[in-house]
Design an enzyme around this catalytic site. Structure first.
Site, PDB file in Angstrom:
ATOM      1  N   THR A  10     -11.944   9.592  55.306  1.00 54.53           N
ATOM      2  CA  THR A  10     -13.050  10.357  54.519  1.00 54.53           C
ATOM      3  C   THR A  10     -13.517   9.201  53.343  1.00 54.53           C
ATOM      4  O   THR A  10     -14.631   8.859  53.111  1.00 54.53           O
ATOM      5  CB  THR A  10     -12.970  11.729  54.115  1.00 54.53           C
ATOM      6  OG1 THR A  10     -12.808  12.482  55.285  1.00 54.53           O
ATOM      7  CG2 THR A  10     -14.209  12.288  53.599  1.00 54.53           C
ATOM      8  N   LYS A  98      -2.589  10.756  44.252  1.00 55.69           N
ATOM      9  CA  LYS A  98      -1.969  11.674  43.242  1.00 55.69           C
ATOM     10  C   LYS A  98      -0.467  11.882  43.314  1.00 55.69           C
ATOM     11  O   LYS A  98       0.281  11.713  42.609  1.00 55.69           O
ATOM     12  CB  LYS A  98      -2.873  12.909  42.846  1.00 55.69           C
ATOM     13  CG  LYS A  98      -2.936  13.568  44.163  1.00 55.69           C
ATOM     14  CD  LYS A  98      -4.327  14.114  44.134  1.00 55.69           C
ATOM     15  CE  LYS A  98      -4.610  14.935  45.377  1.00 55.69           C
ATOM     16  NZ  LYS A  98      -6.108  14.981  45.899  1.00 55.69           N
ATOM     17  N   GLU A 122      -8.328   5.827  38.963  1.00 56.62           N
ATOM     18  CA  GLU A 122      -9.315   7.122  38.558  1.00 56.62           C
ATOM     19  C   GLU A 122      -9.577   8.071  39.664  1.00 56.62           C
ATOM     20  O   GLU A 122      -9.704   9.311  39.028  1.00 56.62           O
ATOM     21  CB  GLU A 122     -10.608   6.375  38.081  1.00 56.62           C
ATOM     22  CG  GLU A 122     -11.802   7.062  37.688  1.00 56.62           C
ATOM     23  CD  GLU A 122     -11.477   7.833  36.327  1.00 56.62           C
ATOM     24  OE1 GLU A 122     -11.315   7.119  35.250  1.00 56.62           O
ATOM     25  OE2 GLU A 122     -11.226   8.843  36.003  1.00 56.62           O
ATOM     26  N   VAL A 125      -7.456  11.798  39.921  1.00 54.55           N
ATOM     27  CA  VAL A 125      -7.539  13.154  39.078  1.00 54.55           C
ATOM     28  C   VAL A 125      -8.903  13.500  38.975  1.00 54.55           C
ATOM     29  O   VAL A 125      -9.885  12.640  38.602  1.00 54.55           O
ATOM     30  CB  VAL A 125      -6.960  12.915  37.867  1.00 54.55           C
ATOM     31  CG1 VAL A 125      -6.980  14.500  36.945  1.00 54.55           C
ATOM     32  CG2 VAL A 125      -5.474  12.605  37.826  1.00 54.55           C
ATOM     33  N   ILE A 129     -14.837  12.465  38.437  1.00 53.42           N
ATOM     34  CA  ILE A 129     -15.130  12.894  37.120  1.00 53.42           C
ATOM     35  C   ILE A 129     -14.363  11.549  36.259  1.00 53.42           C
ATOM     36  O   ILE A 129     -13.134  11.463  36.603  1.00 53.42           O
ATOM     37  CB  ILE A 129     -14.342  14.210  36.826  1.00 53.42           C
ATOM     38  CG1 ILE A 129     -15.113  15.273  37.573  1.00 53.42           C
ATOM     39  CG2 ILE A 129     -14.646  14.318  35.074  1.00 53.42           C
ATOM     40  CD1 ILE A 129     -14.480  16.591  37.220  1.00 53.42           C
ATOM     41  N   GLU A 183      -6.375  22.646  53.086  1.00 58.50           N
ATOM     42  CA  GLU A 183      -5.646  21.371  53.624  1.00 58.50           C
ATOM     43  C   GLU A 183      -4.798  21.976  54.669  1.00 58.50           C
ATOM     44  O   GLU A 183      -4.698  23.193  54.885  1.00 58.50           O
ATOM     45  CB  GLU A 183      -4.880  20.720  52.583  1.00 58.50           C
ATOM     46  CG  GLU A 183      -5.706  20.367  51.249  1.00 58.50           C
ATOM     47  CD  GLU A 183      -6.056  18.592  51.496  1.00 58.50           C
ATOM     48  OE1 GLU A 183      -5.849  18.175  52.483  1.00 58.50           O
ATOM     49  OE2 GLU A 183      -6.627  18.598  50.477  1.00 58.50           O
ATOM     50  N   ASP A 194      -0.813  20.200  44.111  1.00 57.98           N
ATOM     51  CA  ASP A 194      -1.672  19.518  43.936  1.00 57.98           C
ATOM     52  C   ASP A 194      -2.205  19.470  42.308  1.00 57.98           C
ATOM     53  O   ASP A 194      -2.206  18.064  41.893  1.00 57.98           O
ATOM     54  CB  ASP A 194      -2.863  19.797  44.754  1.00 57.98           C
ATOM     55  CG  ASP A 194      -4.118  18.936  44.559  1.00 57.98           C
ATOM     56  OD1 ASP A 194      -4.322  17.850  44.947  1.00 57.98           O
ATOM     57  OD2 ASP A 194      -4.982  19.140  43.928  1.00 57.98           O
ATOM     58  N   LYS A 198      -1.808  16.381  39.502  1.00 60.26           N
ATOM     59  CA  LYS A 198      -2.836  15.821  38.461  1.00 60.26           C
ATOM     60  C   LYS A 198      -2.376  15.931  36.940  1.00 60.26           C
ATOM     61  O   LYS A 198      -2.738  14.871  36.387  1.00 60.26           O
ATOM     62  CB  LYS A 198      -3.943  16.374  38.951  1.00 60.26           C
ATOM     63  CG  LYS A 198      -4.606  15.886  40.319  1.00 60.26           C
ATOM     64  CD  LYS A 198      -5.664  16.983  40.775  1.00 60.26           C
ATOM     65  CE  LYS A 198      -6.032  16.538  42.135  1.00 60.26           C
ATOM     66  NZ  LYS A 198      -7.056  17.529  42.688  1.00 60.26           N
ATOM     67  N   GLY A 295     -14.604  15.234  47.450  1.00 60.18           N
ATOM     68  CA  GLY A 295     -15.894  14.873  48.416  1.00 60.18           C
ATOM     69  C   GLY A 295     -15.877  13.223  48.699  1.00 60.18           C
ATOM     70  O   GLY A 295     -15.231  12.726  47.782  1.00 60.18           O
TER      71      GLY A 295
END
Lengths: 384, 384
Positions: A10, A98, A122, A125, A129, A183, A194, A198, A295
């Site tokens: 993805t 992560k 980047e 996490v 954002i 998941e 998860d 992070k 996403g």
């Protein structure tokens, strides 16, 4: 700049798409050619014809022309080998991994330093954002006081469903699963693992200390009931799975837990699969970053910004000390639901049917449990 | 790194304090000595003894040892000379001067480019909120769709006071003034000019176009009444002074106006003197940045991050084209309060006493006014 993308799922395919679509603009901004030389994955996908497809990641990391290796296969086994070998071959590395950084960040960062190359992450996490770069660069003047976040979109989506549709956890989980939000290993999301990965990365960046991931306590949202959610709402709070980090005595307090957040706080109003990170600093207090945490394009956008960054910065230091101790943050205000009145220091008391609800004053969890002396009492942390 | 700070007021002195207090940590991170050589201001302040005080900014910009000139005197006259002369002397420049960048950004950026030095200005928008660096670097993969912000703390504070304390505009203004929230020239805040400076800078960065500031229409909050605020609340909205930018036909739509924002949006829940910026992009949709937009240490923190950045980045391009046209964003949903029923396409109608309130469908403002044919009708934009 010559790039090898390892992992064509993805996110990896999203990176190929963005770099292809935005090639002209990015090349103008970067004042250089930007070429994806390799796409590496177990199964061939439909790649632009100028990209060489390979199943063997060694083709990528051993090619002298490659400047940047993008690792997007996930997991902590082969991905670790890829990253360490790429760094040792003097390639910059960009990753969204992560779990790997939470478990092996120290070894990876030190390998990057020894080889005088960068590792950027980047996308690990908060998806798209831009919190990590901002934390390390734009907030450089500051010493971090506290980091608080909703860092897992799946659990936030489930909590939102429970509230909006008046569902129990199992019902909401089943709907979220049907929508593809859960998941293959649901424990990673539901039990807060998860989110713990992070907050571990955020804490390392913010406090400049290497954190032993295995010392972080995480609990998730499986124990949140519709009943407690309703009581929380009546008292002006909303359940969120909060990841938190702050300095305590000889180490860091870090944990992940279902927490009641005051509805007056922006964090309480982050719904659906959105993520939020709030960083409180000494010079700049509570800065908040909000957006979608997952996403294809969201995450790929962060990966692409990191790829560009490999050619923009001179300094991205990970010269951290070890964090001596990691503790759960057990001194807090608490929500307590007991079947009979109890003698605890509280701010708010509310009763309905056979339930006695308290928002306590700040108290150590062990002290609270001793005072309660009731193994069936329901306890959650409270913020704001 | 040798720095000259010009302007020793609230922010300038804050920069001196932070660089002094955090010297050891910052030097370790930057792997170099960080020295403030000059403090320059009209009146001498209590400076650490190793800093040379001068009244003459030429001492700073003509000193060959100086790498970075920090301009914090504000205004668009002397400040402009200082910045242009410093750039021409091959100094990097850091500034918080939003008015100057809004009016003369093109000349300043082109002078920086011609001299192969950087100009950074994170503190000019949103105080300590790290939005500009994030926009230019972390969101580099994206084409900006829309920028929306609450960019002025004073007006947001006044609107919050009006709502919380049930006050008219003049009463709230007087309290805000007593608390020191209002500038010597209140028009800058109240009429949306300060916010227009900031949305101009955000639009330049986001759309990579030079914007002619004089083409931006700004109206402020003087026309917001308690009556309309109450009606807005009843319909699920809250007044905010919204600065907005988005591409339209052959240019950009940019304006600042008092706007009703749906309470479901996070932006509507940004209260007191806090600022917020929401950036909608093609790959990463609505990213939100929130924090305090003003204050000594908040703004100084952004200045210090920029000072560090002068030694961190290779590339911070301002190779923009001119924006052909700037328009007000006049196609919108609108709030209309009329003294009698009117024939306009609406989503919501509500009446009370002699007031007839409409939330319209999206419509061009001129079409709306033609249909209304009522000069006394009150009209505001609506979002969300």
């Amino acid at each position: 700049m010559k790039i090898g993308v390892i992992g064509l799922g993805t996110v990896g395919y999203g990176v190929v798409e963005i770099l292809t679509n935005e090639k002209t603009r990015l090349e103008k901004e970067m004042k250089q050619e930007i070429v994806i030389k390799y796409g590496c994955g177990l199964e061939e996908v439909d790649l632009p014809e100028e990209i060489i497809y390979t199943k063997d990641y060694h083709d990528v990391i051993n090619d002298e022309e490659i400047d940047v290796v993008v690792e997007l296969i996930g997991g902590t086994t082969i991905a670790k080998n890829i990253i360490l070998e790429a760094l040792n071959n003097k390639k910059h590395v960009v990753t969204a991994n992560k779990a790997l950084l939470a478990h092996y960040g120290k070894e990876i960062f030190q390998t990057a330093k020894a080889n005088d190359v960068h590792i950027f992450y980047e996308a690990s996490v908060g998806g798209g954002i831009p919190v990590l770069a901002s934390q390390k660069e734009s907030l450089i003047a500051n010493n971090t006081k506290e980091i608080v976040g909703i860092l897992n979109g799946t659990t936030n989506f489930i909590l939102t469903l429970m509230e909006n549709e008046n569902l129990d956890f199992d019902e909401a989980l089943s709907i979220a699963d049907g929508l593809g939000y859960v998941e293959a290993n649901p424990a990673l999301d539901l039990d807060g693992i998860d989110a713990a990965h992070k907050i571990c990365i955020l804490a390392q960046n913010g406090y400049q200390k290497f954190v032993d991931f295995d010392q972080i306590q995480a609990s998730g949202i499986r124990n949140v009931t519709k009943l407690d959610m309703d009581y929380a709402k009546k008292l002006g709070y909303r359940f969120k799975m909060i990841a938190q980090a702050k300095p305590v005595k000889d180490g860091l307090g870090i944990d992940v837990s279902a927490t009641l957040v005051n509805l007056n706080e922006l964090v309480a109003n982050v719904m659906d699969s959105y993520n939020v990170v709030e960083i409180d600093n000494d010079y700049v207090n509570n800065i908040i970053y909000y957006g979608r945490g997952a996403g294809r394009y969201v995450t790929a956008s962060a990966v692409v910004s990191d790829i560009m960054k490999t050619h923009q910065v001179e300094r991205w230091s990970h010269d951290y000390e070890d964090c001596k101790h990691v503790y759960p943050i057990s001194s807090s205000r608490y929500y307590v639901r007991a079947s009979k009145p109890v003698d605890i220091p509280y701010e708010t008391y509310y009763s309905e049917k056979d339930d006695h609800i308290y928002i306590t004053e700040e108290i150590e969890l062990t002290d609270l449990k001793n005072k309660l002396d009731d193994e069936n009492a329901v306890i959650f942390k409270v913020r704001g």
